[in-house]
Motif scaffolding. Structure first.
Motif, PDB file in Angstrom:
ATOM      1  N   GLN A  29       0.846  -1.189   0.000  1.00  0.00           N
ATOM      2  CA  GLN A  29       0.000   0.000   0.000  1.00  0.00           C
ATOM      3  C   GLN A  29       0.887   1.247   0.000  1.00  0.00           C
ATOM      4  O   GLN A  29       1.833   1.341   0.767  1.00  0.00           O
ATOM      5  CB  GLN A  29      -0.907  -0.017   1.228  1.00  0.00           C
ATOM      6  N   GLU A  32      -0.159   7.139   0.362  1.00  0.00           N
ATOM      7  CA  GLU A  32      -1.448   7.828   0.195  1.00  0.00           C
ATOM      8  C   GLU A  32      -2.627   6.916   0.488  1.00  0.00           C
ATOM      9  O   GLU A  32      -3.761   7.385   0.605  1.00  0.00           O
ATOM     10  CB  GLU A  32      -1.574   8.374  -1.232  1.00  0.00           C
ATOM     11  N   GLY A  33      -2.387   5.604   0.571  1.00  0.00           N
ATOM     12  CA  GLY A  33      -3.448   4.667   0.928  1.00  0.00           C
ATOM     13  C   GLY A  33      -3.931   3.767  -0.189  1.00  0.00           C
ATOM     14  O   GLY A  33      -4.697   2.842   0.056  1.00  0.00           O
ATOM     15  N   TYR A  34      -3.477   3.987  -1.418  1.00  0.00           N
ATOM     16  CA  TYR A  34      -3.936   3.149  -2.523  1.00  0.00           C
ATOM     17  C   TYR A  34      -3.008   1.953  -2.713  1.00  0.00           C
ATOM     18  O   TYR A  34      -1.913   1.886  -2.150  1.00  0.00           O
ATOM     19  CB  TYR A  34      -4.015   3.958  -3.823  1.00  0.00           C
ATOM     20  N   ILE A 122      -4.988   8.080  -9.389  1.00  0.00           N
ATOM     21  CA  ILE A 122      -5.281   7.368  -8.147  1.00  0.00           C
ATOM     22  C   ILE A 122      -4.543   8.002  -6.973  1.00  0.00           C
ATOM     23  O   ILE A 122      -5.081   8.093  -5.856  1.00  0.00           O
ATOM     24  CB  ILE A 122      -4.915   5.880  -8.298  1.00  0.00           C
ATOM     25  N   ARG A 123      -3.331   8.467  -7.200  1.00  0.00           N
ATOM     26  CA  ARG A 123      -2.606   9.145  -6.121  1.00  0.00           C
ATOM     27  C   ARG A 123      -3.351  10.409  -5.681  1.00  0.00           C
ATOM     28  O   ARG A 123      -3.512  10.665  -4.482  1.00  0.00           O
ATOM     29  CB  ARG A 123      -1.191   9.499  -6.579  1.00  0.00           C
ATOM     30  N   ALA A 126      -6.600   9.282  -3.758  1.00  0.00           N
ATOM     31  CA  ALA A 126      -6.370   8.695  -2.439  1.00  0.00           C
ATOM     32  C   ALA A 126      -5.935   9.740  -1.414  1.00  0.00           C
ATOM     33  O   ALA A 126      -6.259   9.631  -0.224  1.00  0.00           O
ATOM     34  CB  ALA A 126      -5.317   7.588  -2.545  1.00  0.00           C
ATOM     35  N   LYS A 127      -5.209  10.746  -1.851  1.00  0.00           N
ATOM     36  CA  LYS A 127      -4.763  11.793  -0.926  1.00  0.00           C
ATOM     37  C   LYS A 127      -5.931  12.625  -0.414  1.00  0.00           C
ATOM     38  O   LYS A 127      -5.927  13.069   0.731  1.00  0.00           O
ATOM     39  CB  LYS A 127      -3.738  12.704  -1.621  1.00  0.00           C
ATOM     40  N   ARG A 130     -10.180   9.811   1.752  1.00  0.00           N
ATOM     41  CA  ARG A 130      -9.666   8.706   2.551  1.00  0.00           C
ATOM     42  C   ARG A 130     -10.693   7.607   2.800  1.00  0.00           C
ATOM     43  O   ARG A 130     -10.330   6.484   3.165  1.00  0.00           O
ATOM     44  CB  ARG A 130      -9.170   9.247   3.898  1.00  0.00           C
ATOM     45  N   LYS A 133     -11.481   3.078  -1.030  1.00  0.00           N
ATOM     46  CA  LYS A 133     -10.329   2.226  -1.306  1.00  0.00           C
ATOM     47  C   LYS A 133      -9.997   2.344  -2.795  1.00  0.00           C
ATOM     48  O   LYS A 133     -10.770   1.907  -3.637  1.00  0.00           O
ATOM     49  CB  LYS A 133     -10.632   0.773  -0.928  1.00  0.00           C
ATOM     50  N   PHE A 134      -8.850   2.936  -3.093  1.00  0.00           N
ATOM     51  CA  PHE A 134      -8.462   3.174  -4.478  1.00  0.00           C
ATOM     52  C   PHE A 134      -7.381   2.188  -4.915  1.00  0.00           C
ATOM     53  O   PHE A 134      -6.517   1.803  -4.112  1.00  0.00           O
ATOM     54  CB  PHE A 134      -7.933   4.599  -4.657  1.00  0.00           C
ATOM     55  N   CYS A 135      -7.443   1.818  -6.186  1.00  0.00           N
ATOM     56  CA  CYS A 135      -6.411   0.935  -6.722  1.00  0.00           C
ATOM     57  C   CYS A 135      -6.086   1.313  -8.159  1.00  0.00           C
ATOM     58  O   CYS A 135      -6.949   1.751  -8.918  1.00  0.00           O
ATOM     59  CB  CYS A 135      -6.829  -0.537  -6.641  1.00  0.00           C
TER      60      CYS A 135
END
Length: 268
Positions: A29, A32-34, A122-123, A126-127, A130, A133-135
């Protein structure tokens, strides 16, 4: 969690900040969370999808609220049909997340996924958002288990219809957004000698039946810079002459139509 490995198609389980399958494939991961589920052999180019410059222009245009009626319309349809606890919903080709965020707000009990082939998009998404859920992944090879999704939203995004049929469960929904007949016809008038209206999309998705269709048509008043940003977001950009870009940028006001068809399909 319904994510599957893009290499062996086994379920992915999250362990701390990584996703792993039983075959040992691991996807970390990002900060940024993706998670990036687009293997190099599936990319097709070095940086597939929209460029960072195009994404910034689109975010500026969308943040100004010009497509807010579409955003609200999409969220309203989803809330009406997918309001149950625990629904899993995918925004296909989510870009920087503008519509995905509205879906998450409208369906607070759902699990929202946003997918795009462009890592930069996606970046950005995701920033800012929150709760989703990004991919990074291909719409041609969805990293979701068979019959795992309650709904998929497709706003202009390319898709693999076989993958939609595979991933959407029986009774689930597909919401598509396509251009209405008068969409951005004023741009066409700047580029083409004759303005042809958009032909109605006579689309049939195998294994789905159409359950609703709505037309959303309204006028927009844009500044010159906003008109330039919007043109950059369209296929017309490739055909626009340099003088078209210059005249738009120099204009104080540009009026044009937004015209969308929102069509809801249900899986057999």
């Amino acid at each position: 969690m319904s994510l599957i490995c893009p290499l062996c198609h086994q379920p992915l389980l999250q362990q701390a900040n990584s996703f792993r399958c039983d075959a040992g494939h691991q996807f970390d991961q990002a900060k940024e969370g993706y998670v990036n589920l687009l293997p190099v052999q599936h990319k097709g180019s070095r940086e597939p999808g929209d460029s960072a410059e195009m994404l910034q222009a689109r975010r500026a245009f969308l943040d100004a609220g010009h497509y807010q009626p579409l955003r609200a319309g999409v969220a309203g349809i989803l809330a009406q049909h997918l309001g149950e606890q625990g629904a899993q919903l995918l925004d296909l080709g989510c870009g920087e997340g503008y519509y995905t965020a509205a879906m998450a707000d409208a369906l607070p009990q759902a699990q929202l996924f946003g997918l795009d082939v462009a890592k930069a998009a996606i970046r950005m998404a995701a920033k800012r958002y929150r709760a989703v859920k990004f991919c990074v992944a291909s719409s041609q090879r969805l990293p979701f288990a068979d019959a795992s999704l309650d709904g998929v939203v497709r706003i202009y995004a390319p898709c693999n219809e076989d993958e939609l049929s595979r991933a959407i469960k029986a009774g689930g929904y597909l919401l598509t957004v396509t251009p209405g007949p008068h969409h951005l016809q004023q741009f066409k008038a700047l580029i083409y000698r004759e303005v042809q209206l958009h032909a109605a999309e006579e689309k049939v998705y195998a294994g789905f039946r159409q359950v609703d269709q709505q037309n959303l048509h309204y006028s927009m008043t844009l500044s010159g810079s906003e008109a330039v940003s919007l043109l950059q977001m369209t296929p017309f950009a490739w055909r626009a002459r340099e003088e078209v870009w210059q005249n738009l940028a120099a204009s104080s006001e540009f009026n044009c139509d937004a015209d969308f068809m929102l069509t809801l399909w249900q899986r057999d």
